[in-house]
Design an enzyme around this catalytic site. Sequence first.
Site, short mmCIF file in Angstrom:
data_model
loop_
_atom_site.label_atom_id
_atom_site.label_comp_id
_atom_site.label_asym_id
_atom_site.label_seq_id
_atom_site.Cartn_x
_atom_site.Cartn_y
_atom_site.Cartn_z
N TRP A 127 -39.69 9.58 -20.20
CA TRP A 127 -38.27 9.77 -19.91
C TRP A 127 -37.48 8.85 -20.84
O TRP A 127 -37.76 7.64 -20.88
CB TRP A 127 -38.03 9.42 -18.43
N ASP A 208 -43.57 4.99 -11.77
CA ASP A 208 -42.26 5.61 -11.55
C ASP A 208 -42.54 6.94 -10.84
O ASP A 208 -43.13 7.85 -11.43
CB ASP A 208 -41.59 5.84 -12.91
N ALA A 210 -40.63 9.88 -9.11
CA ALA A 210 -39.29 10.43 -8.88
C ALA A 210 -39.32 11.88 -8.39
O ALA A 210 -38.28 12.45 -8.11
CB ALA A 210 -38.48 10.35 -10.17
N LYS A 243 -34.34 13.64 -6.05
CA LYS A 243 -34.81 15.03 -6.18
C LYS A 243 -35.41 15.55 -4.89
O LYS A 243 -35.08 16.63 -4.44
CB LYS A 243 -35.84 15.15 -7.29
C1 LMR Z 1 -33.75 13.96 -16.05
O1 LMR Z 1 -34.75 13.49 -16.62
O2 LMR Z 1 -33.14 14.95 -16.49
C2 LMR Z 1 -33.28 13.34 -14.78
O3 LMR Z 1 -34.11 12.30 -14.40
C3 LMR Z 1 -31.85 12.97 -14.81
C4 LMR Z 1 -31.59 11.79 -15.68
O4 LMR Z 1 -30.97 10.86 -15.16
O5 LMR Z 1 -31.95 11.78 -16.85
#
Ligand code: LMR
Length: 394
Positions: A127, A208, A210, A243
Amino acid sequence: MFETLQAQPADKILALMAAYKEDPRDTKIDLGVGVYKNAAGVTPIMRAVKTAEKQLWEAETTKSYTGLAGEADFHDAMRGLVLNATVRAECVAAAATPGGTGAIRQGLELIQMASPDATIWLSAPTWPNHPSIIRYLGMKMAEYRYFDADTRGLDFNGMLTDLSSAKPGDVVLLHGCCHNPTGANLTSQQWQEVADLLLSKQLIPFVDIAYQGFGDGLEADAWGVRHLAKTQPEMLIGASCSKNFGVYRDRVGILMAVAQDAAKTALNQKTLAFLNRQNFSFPPDHGARVVTMILSDPVLKADWAAELEEVRAGMLKLRQKLSQQLRFRAKSDRFGFLAEHRGMFSRLGASPEQVEAMRKNHGIYMVGDSRMNIAGLNEASIPVLVDAVIEAGI
Ligand code: LMR
């Protein structure tokens, strides 16, 4: 003073959200930001959340501050959801945070206090906000191989080889389930091998998580994090409720620090509260309270779990349909990975030029690395995406 400010690089996911909003085409398809949408394109408020909010509105008697690290019943409920009974409560320190990102940020700051020379190992890719926060904090980071661009599956040997070169005390950031951005996940056998490696190399996991409940189910998705909690002397966990409870804007997250005994946990607990105080003082409570009420009430919990399961099954169906139609149109099995991946995302494996062509010619918005949010699809948009993928020659 302000004239010295430098423009910061835009967050790719948030920039895409803005571009989508501005596109006037009513045929546009949003496969960008990781927000769940139902077939009508709506991000619904879950039934149990609405019910709990009503109950809360009736019963709440004060808006005074919570504890500095949030309330103990929220910690207990979340420890139960993520870890179940895999570790003793006295070994888990916890702090409520503004969303999962808040937990990641606080966890990194705790590492910085405890072990300033530690390198944070990130999956390649991960991410984008992970490296962004680490860079902002001025911490050391390195990447471990994770995704095989050819198979769109895991490069597990590459992962183990790269992590073998980490030094004792380094921290390994792992996605608990539903890897963002690739959708490729560790099997339980692979989690065990990773756990063995972490233990033998004295590396500390930071998980992590999520998307618990979006992959293979609430319990299956927590298998890896629970296995680590059972086998590692120390670990950090950042969990988000954005989520799986759909409470994105209420900012509900938690950081947990798992240690070996109550004395270490007492110090960890004080440190987590201290970090909250330095960064934002008291954490937001509304969403955390709603989540606590749902997890503590068997009727609400069952209703929430059932709705979450509908969401999960719906995404899985979309994956299977997309994979099937692409296989049929491409006359090849190369899109089989879409049905194998789990969670909200899959990395399609398109070049930035192909991603741009799909946006320009068909109004299809996905992140430049070709991460797409499966939940942004529906029966009507799958054939549009299939046409675009074939046309782009992916
Ligand atoms: C994403 O990866 O799109 C989500 O986790 C929202 C974000 O905050 O980036």
